[in-house]
Design an enzyme around this catalytic site. Structure first.
Site, mmCIF file in Angstrom:
data_model
loop_
_atom_site.group_PDB
_atom_site.id
_atom_site.type_symbol
_atom_site.label_atom_id
_atom_site.label_comp_id
_atom_site.label_asym_id
_atom_site.label_seq_id
_atom_site.Cartn_x
_atom_site.Cartn_y
_atom_site.Cartn_z
ATOM 1 C CD GLU A 164 -2.953 -1.035 2.349
ATOM 2 O OE1 GLU A 164 -3.927 -1.797 2.293
ATOM 3 O OE2 GLU A 164 -2.784 -0.189 3.260
ATOM 4 C CD GLU A 362 -3.552 -5.745 4.086
ATOM 5 O OE1 GLU A 362 -4.452 -4.948 4.479
ATOM 6 O OE2 GLU A 362 -2.343 -5.476 4.151
#
Length: 458
Positions: A164, A362
């Site tokens: 991320e 995720e």
């Protein structure tokens, strides 16, 4: 039955800072989270910092036994840069011993390690040099990556450069939620660009070593949906997509930045300093696979008041948030639950990014106060989390049936973990943790997910 492809990876994701603890042990240097908690502990929920967390550093062998008990065949975590190279140069032998033991333990339990290099945890001395604003830090990261590959690459066959990378940009340079708490769009663009440059350099370094694995990147993708099909709403969604998705997705997978994004940055005097050699490096060093973190969509509408002529331009200067009347919410996290978003991401990757191999890195649901859902046997009856996973997996299965090249699904997370400023406010795990005793207890969702992993479907 929703049956998944043979060899599908069922697993969980975590990170070093959020699980290891031992923040001051065995030669580890401070990262920005250790330092920030030291100087502003009141910013962290209930004053809980990263010093102890769930103590994975101490309990990793028992926790890997628990992973095996719920039939996980893969696990993704990160290496702590400040643990492996406390001064940025000299290797910490105790860190090498720990990561070797961790990787060996996973492999011995037939759990494939996926190892990530950077998960928000900039070493403090690197931040003091400018963090991702500094090209010196970009080179230091490449040295760290090379060190990790040489130390562990004989056993680790799936690496990722960043998790991320938009988050340190968005939260640290466009908001006041991550250290260094800067709000400056121009500096944010530099951080984003240098993160991509660092990623490409690490990919090149990995390939130059001729190790027989693969290297990717993990991006949190938030599909941008317009309020309507009006020209203004569609343009707003397009700009949101450029900033929050394509700014990392395109250079990582396609090797170049979207022309529209470059023009937008140039128009508003936000372009970082770039050179042709670095652009060629990004072009030639795209990733082998993609990890996708998905939690919620982004819904936007045309900006009602023009704020792009001010000195304080932010991404939100180009669009307004839109609340969809039919949305379902996770009230604890304040996020919309929209399972079809995962299907739309899969379709976009298939249609516009060469159907690159990818996996769900995720997906999860954070809930506050889960203790109230315990039954008489101390098991948390988290049916809401089971429903969350099940509905997302149905949409993922549909995408795979239609040709999406998805090879795995990882939940966030295995055991309730420390979560930046939120600490343990919202729990995500298949196992809960008692913070006082560090005991782990399986939740109902752990039983359910274990059954899914064992049968490769549900």
């Amino acid at each position: 039955m929703y049956q998944f492809p043979n060899g599908f990876l069922w697993g969980a994701a975590a990170s070093a800072t959020q699980t290891e603890g031992a923040a001051e042990l065995d030669g580890k240097a401070q990262n920005i989270w250790d330092y920030w908690f030291e100087i502003e502990p009141e910013r962290f929920y209930e004053g809980v910092g990263p010093k102890n967390t769930s103590d994975f550093y101490k309990y990793f062998k028992e926790d890997i036994e628990r992973m095996k008990a719920v039939h996980l065949n893969s696990f993704r975590t990160s290496i702590s840069w400040s643990r492996l190279l406390p001064d940025g140069i000299k290797v910490n032998k105790k860190a090498v011993d720990f990561y070797n033991q961790l990787i060996d333990e996973l492999i011995q339990h037939d759990i494939e390690p996926i190892i990530n290099l950077f998960h928000f945890d900039m070493p403090l001395h690197m931040q003091e040099k400018g963090g991702w604003e500094s090209l010196e830090v970009v080179e230091a990261f490449n040295f760290y990556a090379k060190t990790a590959f040489e130390l562990f690459g004989d056993k680790v066959k799936k690496w990722t450069t960043f998790n991320e990378p938009i988050v340190p940009v968005e939260m640290g340079y466009l908001n006041n939620y991550h250290y260094p708490c800067v709000i400056d769009m121009k500096r944010a663009v530099v951080v984003a660009y240098h993160s991509m440059l660092a990623s490409a350099k690490a990919v090149k370094t990995y390939r130059d070593l001729s190790q027989d694995g693969q290297i990717g990147i993990i991006l949190n993708l938030t599909p941008s949906y317009p309020r309507s099909q009006s020209k203004g709403d569609i343009e707003a969604a397009k700009i949101a997509d450029l900033f929050f998705n394509r700014s990392f997705l395109d250079p990582s997978v396609l090797g170049e930045y979207p022309t529209d994004l470059v023009e937008l940055l140039r128009t508003h005097d936000l372009m970082p300093e770039v050179n042709q050699i670095d652009l060629e490096l990004i072009k030639e060093n795209t990733v082998d696979f993609l990890g996708v973190n998905y939690y919620q969509p982004r819904r936007v509408k045309e900006k009602e008041a023009n704020t792009t002529k001010t000195d304080s331009i932010l991404p939100e200067s180009f669009f307004d948030p839109y609340i969809w009347p039919d949305r379902r919410m996770n009230p604890y996290r304040g996020w919309e639950i929209y399972e079809k978003g995962l299907y739309d991401i899969a379709t976009n990757i298939k249609d516009n990014y060469g159907n690159i191999p990818w996996y769900v890195a995720e997906n999860g649901m954070g809930v506050e106060g889960e203790e109230r859902f315990k039954d008489e046997k101390d098991m948390i009856q988290d049916d809401y989390r089971i429903e969350f996973y099940e509905e997302h997996l149905k949409w993922l299965h549909k995408a795979i049936e239609e040709g999406s090249n998805c090879f795995g699904y990882h939940v966030w997370t295995f055991i309730d973990n420390w979560s930046w400023l939120n600490a343990y406010k919202n729990r995500y795990g298949l196992y809960r943790i008692d913070l006082n005793t560090k005991q782990r207890y399986m939740k109902k969702s752990g039983l359910w997910f274990g059954d899914v992993a064992m049968h490769n479907g549900f």
